[in-house]
Scaffold this active site. Structure first.
Site, PDB file in Angstrom:
ATOM      1  N   LYS A  52      44.033   3.257  47.772  1.00  0.00           N
ATOM      2  CA  LYS A  52      42.857   4.059  47.490  1.00  0.00           C
ATOM      3  C   LYS A  52      42.023   3.462  47.649  1.00  0.00           C
ATOM      4  O   LYS A  52      42.103   3.196  46.161  1.00  0.00           O
ATOM      5  CB  LYS A  52      43.482   5.076  48.097  1.00  0.00           C
ATOM      6  CG  LYS A  52      42.647   6.205  47.868  1.00  0.00           C
ATOM      7  CD  LYS A  52      43.276   7.602  46.982  1.00  0.00           C
ATOM      8  CE  LYS A  52      41.725   8.911  47.979  1.00  0.00           C
ATOM      9  NZ  LYS A  52      42.822  10.374  47.185  1.00  0.00           N
TER      10      LYS A  52
HETATM   11  O1  G3P Z   1      41.657  14.071  47.687  1.00  0.00           O
HETATM   12  C1  G3P Z   1      40.643  14.517  47.123  1.00  0.00           C
HETATM   13  C2  G3P Z   1      40.893  15.831  46.869  1.00  0.00           C
HETATM   14  O2  G3P Z   1      41.736  14.994  45.371  1.00  0.00           O
HETATM   15  C3  G3P Z   1      39.331  16.044  45.537  1.00  0.00           C
HETATM   16  O3  G3P Z   1      39.751  17.695  45.696  1.00  0.00           O
HETATM   17  O4  G3P Z   1      39.481  19.418  44.696  1.00  0.00           O
HETATM   18  O5  G3P Z   1      38.911  17.843  43.296  1.00  0.00           O
HETATM   19  O6  G3P Z   1      37.058  18.147  45.234  1.00  0.00           O
HETATM   20  P1  G3P Z   1      38.702  17.838  44.475  1.00  0.00           P
END
Ligand code: G3P
Length: 218
Positions: free
Chosen positions: A87
């Site tokens: 990633k």
């Molecule tokens: O895969 C990316 C994700 O983990 C981000 O999620 O909820 O932190 O915006 P969030």
């Protein structure tokens, strides 16, 4: 559409795996820290443990932000297990690194995508996946799902093989909308995945079936 779980929590990964619907796992440094996994050796060991739990792709994120560092870390991560997808953040050196990894048969997931232009560049560099963060766009009053639709159109126009991995999913409607728009993958927390199971008419219907069965068998 493939289902990935967006967590570094081994119990939650196992629970999703036991449902029989899990195609892979995504993690990021914040999700690792949330589980108390810190230090390079512990993080690498945790990636190995995740790969042992699941059969599909496991995204493992680099920390470096310079080309040399991204390539060094990415090669180390990719060597852990063939399931690992490196990633890489959507920055200039990230795009250069994705180009390098593509030429060397290392699969990549370009993360922190917030515009169609970023997704197009990552696809041109050969990324296996792009990760548009739809929840974080919604958080700033911008339509995250609109971005999924735009990327779908662009990738279909030019037959890019890069898969759209909808990320930053917050609730079950995000998953359903991503499926309607043709995202290749939705990565979501366990709570959003299991919420898809629920409907009050299922609960009341099942209760009635069981009551009627029991009446006939008294
Ligand atoms: O895969 C990316 C994700 O983990 C981000 O999620 O909820 O932190 O915006 P969030």
């Amino acid at each position: 559409m493939k289902f990935f779980i967006d967590t570094a929590n081994l119990d939650q990964i196992k629970e999703a795996q036991d449902l029989g619907i899990l195609d892979g796992v995504t993690t990021n440094p914040s999700l690792m820290a949330k589980e108390g996994i810190t230090g390079k050796d512990n993080i690498l060991a945790h990636y190995r443990a995740i790969c042992e739990l699941v059969e599909g792709d496991v995204s493992a994120e680099v920390i470096a932000t310079d080309l040399e560092g991204i390539i060094r870390e990415g090669e180390e991560l990719a060597a852990l297990n063939p399931q690992i997808v490196v990633k890489v953040p959507m920055i200039k050196d990230g795009i250069k690194a994705i180009h390098h990894f593509t030429k060397n048969d290392i699969r990549t997931n370009c993360t922190l995508i917030f515009s169609a232009g970023q997704a197009l560049l990552a696809a041109k560099a050969g990324a296996s996946y792009v990760s548009p963060f739809i929840g974080r766009l919604d958080d700033i009053s911008t339509d995250g799902l609109h971005l999924i639709a735009d990327i779908r159109t662009i990738f279909d126009n030019y037959l890019f093989n890069t898969e759209i991995l909808a990320a930053s999913i917050r609730h079950p409607m995000h998953i359903i909308d991503c499926a309607l728009l043709g995202a290749d993958v939705a990565t979501a927390p366990l709570s959003a995945i299991t919420a898809l199971l629920n409907h009050p008419l299922t609960d009341s219907g099942l209760q009635k079936f069981l009551e009627d069965y029991n009446k006939g068998n008294l």
